[in-house]
Design a protein around this motif. Structure first.
Motif, PDB file in Angstrom:
ATOM      1  N   PHE A   1      -6.154   7.178  -5.166  1.00 22.81           N
ATOM      2  CA  PHE A   1      -6.382   7.515  -3.772  1.00 22.81           C
ATOM      3  C   PHE A   1      -5.420   8.453  -3.172  1.00 22.81           C
ATOM      4  O   PHE A   1      -4.107   8.494  -3.227  1.00 22.81           O
ATOM      5  N   ALA A   2      -5.776   9.681  -2.836  1.00 26.59           N
ATOM      6  CA  ALA A   2      -5.068  10.751  -2.212  1.00 26.59           C
ATOM      7  C   ALA A   2      -5.307  10.939  -0.684  1.00 26.59           C
ATOM      8  O   ALA A   2      -6.150  11.322  -0.344  1.00 26.59           O
ATOM      9  N   THR A   3      -4.356  10.729  -0.281  1.00 29.36           N
ATOM     10  CA  THR A   3      -4.353  10.690   1.567  1.00 29.36           C
ATOM     11  C   THR A   3      -3.294  11.702   1.844  1.00 29.36           C
ATOM     12  O   THR A   3      -2.314  11.682   1.523  1.00 29.36           O
ATOM     13  N   GLU A   4      -4.111  12.639   2.944  1.00 30.68           N
ATOM     14  CA  GLU A   4      -3.262  13.739   3.409  1.00 30.68           C
ATOM     15  C   GLU A   4      -1.941  13.023   4.334  1.00 30.68           C
ATOM     16  O   GLU A   4      -2.200  12.049   5.105  1.00 30.68           O
TER      17      GLU A   4
ATOM     18  N   ILE B   1     -10.150  12.042  -2.346  1.00 31.15           N
ATOM     19  CA  ILE B   1      -9.112  12.873  -1.607  1.00 31.15           C
ATOM     20  C   ILE B   1      -9.676  12.642  -0.154  1.00 31.15           C
ATOM     21  O   ILE B   1     -10.808  12.991   0.032  1.00 31.15           O
ATOM     22  N   SER B   2      -8.747  12.122   0.552  1.00 27.26           N
ATOM     23  CA  SER B   2      -9.046  11.895   1.787  1.00 27.26           C
ATOM     24  C   SER B   2      -8.200  12.707   2.755  1.00 27.26           C
ATOM     25  O   SER B   2      -7.022  12.763   2.913  1.00 27.26           O
ATOM     26  N   SER B   3      -8.900  13.859   3.134  1.00 27.63           N
ATOM     27  CA  SER B   3      -8.297  14.864   4.151  1.00 27.63           C
ATOM     28  C   SER B   3      -8.203  14.782   5.598  1.00 27.63           C
ATOM     29  O   SER B   3      -9.331  13.832   6.184  1.00 27.63           O
TER      30      SER B   3
ATOM     31  N   ASN C   1     -14.253  13.091   2.714  1.00 28.66           N
ATOM     32  CA  ASN C   1     -13.697  12.970   1.579  1.00 28.66           C
ATOM     33  C   ASN C   1     -14.387  13.251   0.431  1.00 28.66           C
ATOM     34  O   ASN C   1     -15.538  13.643   0.405  1.00 28.66           O
ATOM     35  N   THR C   2     -13.569  13.683  -0.928  1.00 22.72           N
ATOM     36  CA  THR C   2     -14.320  14.309  -1.963  1.00 22.72           C
ATOM     37  C   THR C   2     -13.837  13.441  -3.102  1.00 22.72           C
ATOM     38  O   THR C   2     -12.729  12.891  -3.123  1.00 22.72           O
ATOM     39  N   ILE C   3     -14.886  12.820  -4.066  1.00 24.71           N
ATOM     40  CA  ILE C   3     -14.334  12.400  -5.305  1.00 24.71           C
ATOM     41  C   ILE C   3     -14.155  13.536  -6.426  1.00 24.71           C
ATOM     42  O   ILE C   3     -14.958  14.151  -6.685  1.00 24.71           O
ATOM     43  N   LEU C   4     -13.053  13.381  -7.001  1.00 26.37           N
ATOM     44  CA  LEU C   4     -12.679  14.103  -7.989  1.00 26.37           C
ATOM     45  C   LEU C   4     -12.621  13.508  -9.341  1.00 26.37           C
ATOM     46  O   LEU C   4     -11.919  12.486  -9.446  1.00 26.37           O
ATOM     47  N   GLU C   5     -13.298  13.889 -10.184  1.00 30.11           N
ATOM     48  CA  GLU C   5     -13.147  13.163 -11.687  1.00 30.11           C
ATOM     49  C   GLU C   5     -12.306  14.068 -12.584  1.00 30.11           C
ATOM     50  O   GLU C   5     -12.891  15.190 -12.759  1.00 30.11           O
ATOM     51  N   VAL C   6     -11.403  13.414 -13.129  1.00 36.94           N
ATOM     52  CA  VAL C   6     -10.628  14.163 -13.862  1.00 36.94           C
ATOM     53  C   VAL C   6     -10.216  13.448 -15.113  1.00 36.94           C
ATOM     54  O   VAL C   6     -10.187  12.459 -15.348  1.00 36.94           O
ATOM     55  N   ASN C   7      -9.420  14.355 -16.093  1.00 34.09           N
ATOM     56  CA  ASN C   7      -9.088  13.747 -17.465  1.00 34.09           C
ATOM     57  C   ASN C   7      -7.590  14.295 -17.556  1.00 34.09           C
ATOM     58  O   ASN C   7      -7.331  14.716 -18.737  1.00 34.09           O
ATOM     59  N   PRO C   8      -6.740  13.678 -16.910  1.00 38.89           N
ATOM     60  CA  PRO C   8      -5.233  13.987 -17.178  1.00 38.89           C
ATOM     61  C   PRO C   8      -4.766  13.495 -18.453  1.00 38.89           C
ATOM     62  O   PRO C   8      -5.133  12.375 -18.823  1.00 38.89           O
TER      63      PRO C   8
ATOM     64  N   THR D   1       0.891  18.059   0.154  1.00 44.21           N
ATOM     65  CA  THR D   1       0.791  17.598   1.391  1.00 44.21           C
ATOM     66  C   THR D   1      -0.107  16.084   1.359  1.00 44.21           C
ATOM     67  O   THR D   1      -0.235  15.465   2.431  1.00 44.21           O
ATOM     68  N   TYR D   2      -0.177  15.739  -0.003  1.00 41.37           N
ATOM     69  CA  TYR D   2      -0.920  14.409  -0.130  1.00 41.37           C
ATOM     70  C   TYR D   2       0.060  13.341  -0.725  1.00 41.37           C
ATOM     71  O   TYR D   2       1.111  13.671  -1.608  1.00 41.37           O
ATOM     72  N   LYS D   3      -0.197  12.134  -0.371  1.00 44.29           N
ATOM     73  CA  LYS D   3       0.341  10.791  -0.883  1.00 44.29           C
ATOM     74  C   LYS D   3      -0.720  10.271  -1.878  1.00 44.29           C
ATOM     75  O   LYS D   3      -2.022  10.195  -1.401  1.00 44.29           O
TER      76      LYS D   3
END
Length: 375
Positions: free
Chosen positions: A208-211, A142-144, A149-156, A179-181
């Motif tokens: 990558f999620a960029t604001e 997540i690039s704010s 930046n924050t790394i998010l570890e998820v299991n969608p 608000t993110y792309k």
């Protein structure tokens, strides 16, 4: 891209965890440094007393404010006819053709085919069934605009919309997902899509999620139309140019020139900020714009202070497996007068030649006509 390099330089160290569960069994929690992690049900059931060298006593010392959690709906069956599943042993996607279940809806026999294959395989045992999952473990950087930046570890889940799967974790970080792309392999992906529709994504990959700020600004260093078509490239050569902002910016991309005789070419680039490599990537350059331009959006948004040097290095080739096969691209000229070229932010950048540019790119001529940024 080497996301570990980005994490080391840009991610603030947190002792937070994100974890969704379907059983309501909240312990043991997992303490993950430099990332926020969503735990799977299987890991929550694991009786081991440590994870990432964090013992149970240390984990339970986390306060409620350090832990974000939600209660998900009960887990759905892994196997469903005509749906995809992921084999975590083979790291491959499979489609379910048919299955049989017992009175408790547990599978007793499953017929599958590889996602893009034709060979049919059959599963009969629990050990075989356990190799397949209906979710994927991925990372989201997540690039704010205003935070580290924050790394998010998820299991969608494979068929869950990303905007649904990631909404709560984003809220836990104080961010609004709208608000993110989102980008994967350098291309924007729709937040309303699911993992199942993203080509080539596999377990452990990074999104990558960029604001979003709308369209970025661009600074051009060559006069419009002042282009040649005889700039030949292979892996024996590379182009380098330096942009130095005169005020703080957020770097989001750059432009290389399009190929003269083909619609795409292999391209490798490296971005350094004040001598530190922040991104390396290898891709197929395509989607040329206005005949001459190939615009590259970086995988993250990089803050650059006034006076820091942005060094763009690129290798262009006809074939990365051959050192000597040339591809011809366009090139710019007349760059000596870049300060007089009409740009949205006149005087924002100083352009410098890098002596190690062995393909002659310099302030006056060569590759990399534009830099993309936000103020």
């Amino acid at each position: 891209m080497e996301s570990s390099d980005i994490a080391e330089k840009y991610t603030r160290c947190y002792a937070h965890m994100w974890r969704d569960t379907s059983e309501g069994q909240y312990f043991p929690f997992t303490n993950v440094t430099c990332s926020i992690k969503e735990e799977t049900g299987d890991k929550l059931k694991n009786n081991s007393t440590s994870y990432l060298d964090c013992g149970r006593n240390n984990i339970l010392a986390l306060s409620e404010s350090d832990v974000f959690r939600t209660l998900k709906a009960a887990a759905s069956p892994v196997f469903n006819v005509d749906k995809l599943v992921y084999n975590v042993i083979k790291d491959k996607w499979f489609r379910v053709l048919d299955l049989k279940t017992d009175e408790h809806s547990n599978p007793t026999w499953v017929s599958l085919v590889e996602r893009d294959g034709v060979e049919i395989i059959e599963l009969f045992t629990q050990e075989e069934f356990d190799q397949y999952k209906n979710f994927l473990e991925i990372s989201v950087i997540i690039s704010s605009a205003f935070k580290d930046n924050t790394i998010l570890e998820v299991n969608p889940k494979i068929y869950e919309k990303l905007e649904v799967a990631l909404e709560k974790p984003f809220e836990g970080l104080g961010q609004r997902i709208g608000t993110y792309k989102f980008f994967f392999n350098g291309k924007e992906i729709d937040k309303g899509t699911s993992i199942a529709t993203i080509d080539t994504i596999n377990q452990g990959d990074t999104i990558f999620a960029t604001e979003g700020f709308g369209e970025p600004s661009k600074f051009s260093r060559f006069p419009e139309g002042s282009y040649d078509s005889e700039w030949y490239m292979n892996l024996n050569y590379h182009d380098v140019i330096i942009f130095i902002p005169q005020q703080d910016i957020k770097l989001c991309g750059f432009t290389s020139f399009a190929a003269r005789d083909t619609t795409e070419y292999p391209f490798r680039y490296q971005i350094n900020i004040d001598g530190v490599t922040v991104e390396k990537e290898e891709k197929i350059a395509t989607d040329f714009e206005d005949k001459y331009y190939c615009r590259h959006r970086l995988n993250s948004l990089y803050p650059v202070k006034a006076g820091q040097k942005i060094e763009i290095t690129g290798w262009t080739a006809k074939d990365f497996d051959s050192l000597n096969d040339y591809v011809y691209i366009y090139s710019g000229k007349g760059g000596d007068n870049y300060t007089e070229i009409e740009n949205e932010h006149m005087g924002l950048f100083v352009v410098e030649t890098k002596s190690q540019s062995c393909n002659w790119t310099n302030v006056s001529i060569g590759n990399f006509p534009e830099i993309l940024y936000y103020l």
